[in-house]
Scaffold this motif. Sequence first.
Motif, short mmCIF file in Angstrom:
data_model
loop_
_atom_site.label_atom_id
_atom_site.label_comp_id
_atom_site.label_asym_id
_atom_site.label_seq_id
_atom_site.Cartn_x
_atom_site.Cartn_y
_atom_site.Cartn_z
N ASP A 747 0.85 -1.18 0.00
CA ASP A 747 0.00 0.00 0.00
C ASP A 747 0.89 1.23 0.00
N ASP A 748 0.31 2.36 -0.39
CA ASP A 748 1.05 3.62 -0.35
C ASP A 748 0.08 4.76 -0.12
N TRP A 749 0.63 5.94 0.17
CA TRP A 749 -0.23 7.02 0.65
C TRP A 749 0.43 8.37 0.41
N TYR A 750 -0.39 9.34 0.03
CA TYR A 750 0.05 10.74 0.00
C TYR A 750 -0.39 11.39 1.32
N TYR A 751 0.53 12.04 1.98
CA TYR A 751 0.18 12.71 3.23
C TYR A 751 -0.83 13.84 2.97
N SER A 752 -1.86 13.90 3.83
CA SER A 752 -2.88 14.94 3.69
C SER A 752 -3.51 15.32 5.02
N GLY A 753 -3.26 14.54 6.06
CA GLY A 753 -3.96 14.69 7.32
C GLY A 753 -5.12 13.73 7.46
N TYR A 754 -5.52 13.07 6.34
CA TYR A 754 -6.58 12.05 6.37
C TYR A 754 -5.97 10.73 6.79
N GLY A 755 -6.64 10.01 7.68
CA GLY A 755 -6.07 8.81 8.29
C GLY A 755 -5.86 7.67 7.32
N TRP A 756 -4.68 7.08 7.37
CA TRP A 756 -4.32 5.94 6.53
C TRP A 756 -4.51 4.66 7.33
N GLU A 757 -5.33 3.76 6.83
CA GLU A 757 -5.61 2.48 7.49
C GLU A 757 -5.33 1.32 6.54
N VAL A 758 -4.78 0.26 7.08
CA VAL A 758 -4.51 -0.95 6.29
C VAL A 758 -4.98 -2.15 7.11
N LEU A 784 -2.32 21.10 0.29
CA LEU A 784 -2.68 20.33 1.47
C LEU A 784 -3.76 21.09 2.21
N PRO A 785 -4.75 20.41 2.76
CA PRO A 785 -5.75 21.11 3.57
C PRO A 785 -5.08 21.84 4.72
N LYS A 786 -5.63 22.97 5.09
CA LYS A 786 -5.01 23.78 6.14
C LYS A 786 -4.84 23.01 7.43
N GLU A 787 -5.83 22.19 7.80
CA GLU A 787 -5.71 21.44 9.04
C GLU A 787 -4.73 20.30 8.95
N GLY A 788 -4.29 19.97 7.74
CA GLY A 788 -3.32 18.90 7.57
C GLY A 788 -1.91 19.40 7.33
N ARG A 789 -1.77 20.69 7.05
CA ARG A 789 -0.43 21.19 6.73
C ARG A 789 0.37 21.37 8.01
N PRO A 790 1.53 20.71 8.12
CA PRO A 790 2.31 20.79 9.36
C PRO A 790 3.07 22.10 9.48
#
Length: 816
Positions: A747-758, A784-790
């Motif tokens: 699996d792979d994922w782009y960071y966004s603040g949305y939870g990644w589950e496997v 990136l969504p504002k709430e997800g941007r570090p």
Amino acid sequence: MKHHHTSALALALACAAFGSHAQQTITVDAAAPAGDPATGYLKLGTAKSSTGQILGVNNRYLTLDGKPWMPVMGEFHYTRSPADTWEAELAKMKAAGITAVASYVIWNHHEAQNGVFDWKGNRDLKRFLQLCRKVGLKAVVRIGPWAHAEVRYGGIPDWVVNGMRTRGNDPQYLRYVTRLYRQIGLQLKGELWKDGGPVIGIQLENEYNLVGPGQGAEHISMLKKLAIDAGMDAPLYTVTGWDGAQYPSGEVTPVFGGYPDEPWAASSTELPPKETYAFRFDSRVSGDLGAQTKSHGRGTAESDIDRTPFLGAEYGAGLPFMYRRRPVVSPDDIASMLPVQLGSGVNLMGYYMFHGGRNPQGGTTLEESTLSGGYNDTPAISYDFQAPLGPDGQQRAVLTYLRPFHHFINDFGSRLAPMTVRKPDTTPSGPTDLKTPRVAVRSAGDSAFVFVNNHVRQYALPTQSLRFNVKLAGGAVAFPRRAVDVPNGAYFIWPVNFDLDGTRLRYATAQPVARLDGGADGITYVFAASGRIPVELALEDTGAAIETRAHKSIEGGATIVDGIEPGTLRALTIRRAGGRPVHVLVLDAEQARQLAIGDFGEKGGQRRLVLTNQQAWFDGGKLQLRSVGANNLRFAVYPALKQTPKATTVLRAAGNDGIFQAFEATLPAKHLQAGFTPLREATDAPPIQKGGFAKAALQPIPEAWRTAAAWKITLPADALKDVDDALLRIDFTGDMARLFDGTRLADDWYYSGYGWEVGLKGLAQRNELSLAVLPLRADAPVYLPKEGRPAFSGKQQLVHLNKLYLTPVYKITVSP
């Protein structure tokens, strides 16, 4: 959550939105007759099933056995999901109110090598359709040859792309398309509608707007001929109707869509308000839906608007993440589209995607990417799509927000489908007008529904103080008695002159959800309160006795019932001499989101209401309950079961919850932990390049992964013992991440603040897991969504594995 923006447009819109608004009466003239629907223009395949059912279509709606029919369609890609889960996942979709499943046949998933076809395992289309039939779902098969679907070359195999001219009537290309279609035809044999099977529709090509010799309508005509020659005889032949689509009018039916954001856009900031949230009165074609080819001409769907019904196929039930743009959507962002689309005339609500998945791998990864000439960069494996059902079958919150609307369509779609769209006297000037109320009406004769939307993704709207005056053939209905405040974020459907089995409900300030036949106990109509808006029902005086605990008064020949407290007790009961009682149940908004409806009980089940916080679906009269994290499971059922049910664990009677019979079960708690240890630290990530067709941020090249940080993941040996599954949630900060199961990219994922589950069930070598994360550069030109941007705090890049969560998934089966 609503976001605040700093762009000039956003500030201007926000300032306008918070102006002072007085009470308004929205007037809609719906008195003029709409005229009879027209048939005979659209050329269908065999419409009569071997079981005797007849599927028809006119220029306004679909019919089933001569009656108006409004399906709910959800996309689920069989090749992106494990075959041993298909039956349960289809049953979950049915319990969510889906009545038809759409799926692409992705060519390069089946014929990666010339002449070598694979229809086995996760690629077994025939078995997938057989399970649709078994579960009780209809199917629409999207046969391409070009699918898009965020797949390498749109699904056309490399050996075809490299060797010939595609997407037109090139003889060499058509020779291989003919062979593909014959193979698909063999898979569909026995599963077509005419054979008593589930397949009611065939979609040809996708997002097709090419013109020129051997292209356009000429090519779609050829594909239809080839499909029929291959034995694919179905009632409906469809094409996507957006982005300047070209097709032969009358030969196929266009389908439409819309999304709450544009992950394929080049912008790295918030977009203006999307037209997906604005009612459509003159057109069916939304803005850019991401077609890979561009058209500057008028599409056939525009000139066909009076000849074809308004059918949907790709209203976003979520959104994909693309490298340059990763918008996260809320349940309200998705569900608020329903009253808008239905109020705009949609008579088939079709979603893309309803079930997430993961790409298979062949000699290469099969995702769309700029490296292979695609317009977008997408994850190699993940096709999560923020869908209502995740890749591992997990229920997302958005599903519970959509389900009450699906129940409404399933039970009252036959009333809504023949209704025509009526435009209010006051409408917004466009999608960016955030001050004017967003209202539409659909009516037929003396009945109507009022559709209201006061939600626009990422933009706050003012509270609207509203009354409605709907002018119908038999007279005007003005309601409610006093204006109600419709707050920012609210959206709903209210009925006008709604038949309650012989009693006319003049209006209700609550949304119809379902009708349940309880036999001798009577008929129960279920409504959902619209947030905190007071519930007011007006019933015409027909001499029936109306029993209620709420306040009752007589005004203008109607009994007004107000002061209704939403909940699980009946709001009122109508008793007529010689007839069965008619009950009205008004659930609050949260209870409506807990409501599942299906066959549950003795001898294959009786249609019942089930209230539960758990994921629920039905199977042969049994109730399946699945819980992520919580080992205490509870459900309530109405009508009551005739005997105490059995379950795969101890089930306890928990008394009554209003009219519902409640039960509880507690499974042994399982406490799971995942650990991780560093394998290597990150080095400096290369700058993000811009380019490609979008002239925007490009995903880092494969060699950039040498700069990634990596960790070994350790799991308990008994993680799957005594549970249905366990979800590994990976909380990381970075740009991109890859999960390896041994050496296999799982699996792979782009960071966004949305939870990644496997889900662990899908991992073969759970004792050899590792994670690699590319650093996120502070100067990365990605959205990136504002709430997800570090917060970078002066650092040039960030990469960190914050935490791993391992959550048990509990499941019980309840049998009558």
